[in-house]
Design a protein around this motif. Structure first.
Motif: not given
Length: 365
Positions: A349-360
């Motif tokens: 879950k935090p990894f998914e959040k991290l990848l989305q934050a990088i995308e943003d």
């Protein structure tokens, strides 16, 4: 001046590693201070730690902009950021790594993608890739000790990688991990390659066990055992460790320079506010082990921790505790499997959040 309480732990043969990394702790000199004053001898990281580091500061923004031009995916971009931090930390710990007994300590851990926790071949491929990218003798690649992870651990060891086996909760799985390590060394030795430069730890997670078990103890009228099952399991794991690394089979590898795979205590911050905040650290200090500790727990131990060689105390009591909960119908093997499954999810879950934050962030730059 009184001796630093955290540093005292090292005098009993246990190494304290910091369970945290970000660019600020390195650049401000705080990590160096922890090395100098508290005797911290290594660092561990995980997807949740990196998620917090990258999303809560602007320290990574410039690198995200640069890496975005060349990275094929957000995951690849993340590892570009992480490798840079791990390399810097490895360099900081190189002095400890190159002490008189080279390779005894000074390791910095980087975990493979949590999405690969149940994928053997992909884990092997990424472990080898990250090992080459970091390009430091004192990096440890973290591989989850899942059933599919066992073959990956064996292969990575046979390839000469330092491996931190993570997400261990149960004793049968820990035994299987120790077997994978030994078999990997045997594979490497049979191929005519050196095994005296390989190091590994098996990370046994503690407080999460009690979080799950303690409510069951109340239901079974065993409330007096709350906060004790994880410690009992750890003491039994250490008993297994001593047996496994004293056999004739092991002695053949030791004669070729092999180092035992040390037990590492993880998840050692107290989750229950009713417990002393240094409870798990104090209970498991002992020879030839590692404890990876969050910053706030290091600070708490420095203030009021008690350092003593206690790991092998009360082994009979530990055995009795595990027998009592079994007799009460609490299946520890089912519980530890549940914790492993939840642990994978807690890193996904935090990894998914991290990848989305990088995308943003990419869209901003």
């Amino acid at each position: 001046m009184s001796t630093n309480k955290v540093k005292q732990i090292h005098s009993f043969g246990q190494s304290i590693w910091l369970d945290f990394i970000d660019r600020a702790i390195i650049s401000t000199g705080k990590l160096q201070k922890l090395i100098d004053e508290d005797g911290v001898r290594g660092v561990t990281s995980n997807p949740a730690i990196f998620e917090k580091a990258i999303t809560s500061s602007s320290d990574y923004d410039a690198d995200i902009k640069v890496l975005a031009a060349d990275s094929t995916s957000n995951e690849e971009l993340f590892f570009g950021l992480a490798v840079k931090d791990i390399q810097t930390a490895c360099d900081l710990f190189s002095g400890i790594y190159n002490e008189e007994v080279k390779g005894a300590d000074g390791y910095v851990s980087l975990e493979v993608s949590p999405f690969l926790a149940l994928k053997t071949d992909e884990t092997i491929a990424q472990a080898l890739k990250l090992w080459k990218q970091v390009d430091r003798e004192n990096v440890m690649i973290k591989i989850p000790g899942t059933q599919p992870g066992l073959a990956a651990i064996r292969k990575a060891i046979s390839e000469g990688l330092n491996i931190n086996v993570t997400l261990l909760f149960g004793l049968p799985r820990y035994e299987a991990v120790a077997e994978a390590y030994i078999a990997g060394l045997e594979d490497r030795l049979a191929a005519g390659k050196a095994i005296d430069n390989i190091s590994s730890v098996a990370s046994f997670f503690l407080s999460r066990i009690d979080v799950l078990v303690d409510p069951m103890l109340d239901e079974k009228g065993l409330g007096e055992l709350k906060g004790e099952v994880a410690i009992a399991s750890a003491k039994k794991a250490y008993e297994i460790y001593k047996n496994v690394f004293s056999t004739e089979r092991w002695e053949k590898l030791a004669a070729a320079g092999a180092k035992p795979q040390r037990l590492l205590w993880a998840s050692t911050s107290s989750k229950n506010p009713a417990f002393k905040d240094t409870k798990y650290v104090e209970a498991l200090i002992g020879k030839d082990t590692v404890d990876t500790v969050p910053l706030e727990t290091i600070e708490a131990f420095r203030d009021h921790g008690v350092a003593a060689d206690v790991l092998e105390d009360g082994l009979d009591t530990a055995t009795e505790i595990l027998e009592k909960i079994k007799a009460a119908g609490i299946n520890i093997d089912e519980i530890t499997q549940q914790l492993e499954d939840e642990g994978i999810d807690k890193f996904n879950k935090p990894f998914e959040k991290l990848l989305q934050a990088i995308e943003d962030q990419k869209t901003k730059v």
